[in-house]
Write an enzyme that holds these catalytic residues in place. Sequence first.
Site, short mmCIF file in Angstrom:
data_model
loop_
_atom_site.label_atom_id
_atom_site.label_comp_id
_atom_site.label_asym_id
_atom_site.label_seq_id
_atom_site.Cartn_x
_atom_site.Cartn_y
_atom_site.Cartn_z
CG ASP A 222 -1.99 -1.04 1.19
OD1 ASP A 222 -2.29 -1.54 0.09
OD2 ASP A 222 -2.54 -1.36 2.27
CD GLN A 223 0.03 7.12 -1.85
OE1 GLN A 223 -0.80 6.79 -2.70
NE2 GLN A 223 0.21 8.38 -1.50
#
Length: 225
Positions: free
Chosen positions: A56-57
Amino acid sequence: MITLPILFEDGEALVIDKPAGLPIDRPRSGGTSLENYLDALRLGFQRLPLAVHRLDQDTSGCLLLARNAKAHKRFAAAFEARQVEKVYLGVVAGPVAEDEGTIALNLSKISSAEKGWRMIPARAGKPAVTHWRVVERRDGLTLVEFHPETGRTHQIRVHALAGLGAALLGDPVYGGGPVADAPARRTMLHAAALTVPREGKPPIVAAAPFPADFAALGFSCLPTT
């Protein structure tokens, strides 16, 4: 742009320490992503490296890149066959009563106009298994080491909420509020270590340094691999 630290390097693989906030794919609205760093990460090789898995970012830590398509296919197959050992650290925004355990909750994707898409526990969902142990407790927060067997989208984030009783600190989707309202600037999840077996070669072994924002919360323990 910042320089991405390299944790492992050989003729077919790289493991980088991905910083929190850097997306793997270029955002629709534009901006910097992993793609901006791929040319520099060639390190003299002809082809651009390819990300093998997803983070995930907000998630920092170990990200495996393959230097060519054949290596990418082998590494992806190892992930699919659950042969890859993954260790994550997460700060749970609440107390965790037990010291260790296993969460086995199937996950399914849902979407609504109000909340967008997210993952939920559902019998009809895909199997998801996460082993965990408490590393440290401090000021109502819990540092937990996660060993996911499977690699479902948002698996650790949902399993923390549904299995441990509290979301990861700063999680804007599963924590009930935006990141700005939490004492953290991102979802507090870190890909701490990665081991990828290889036939006829030593395994890929990498460990990412303990994040500064975890230490700023008073935690100091490192994961075991």
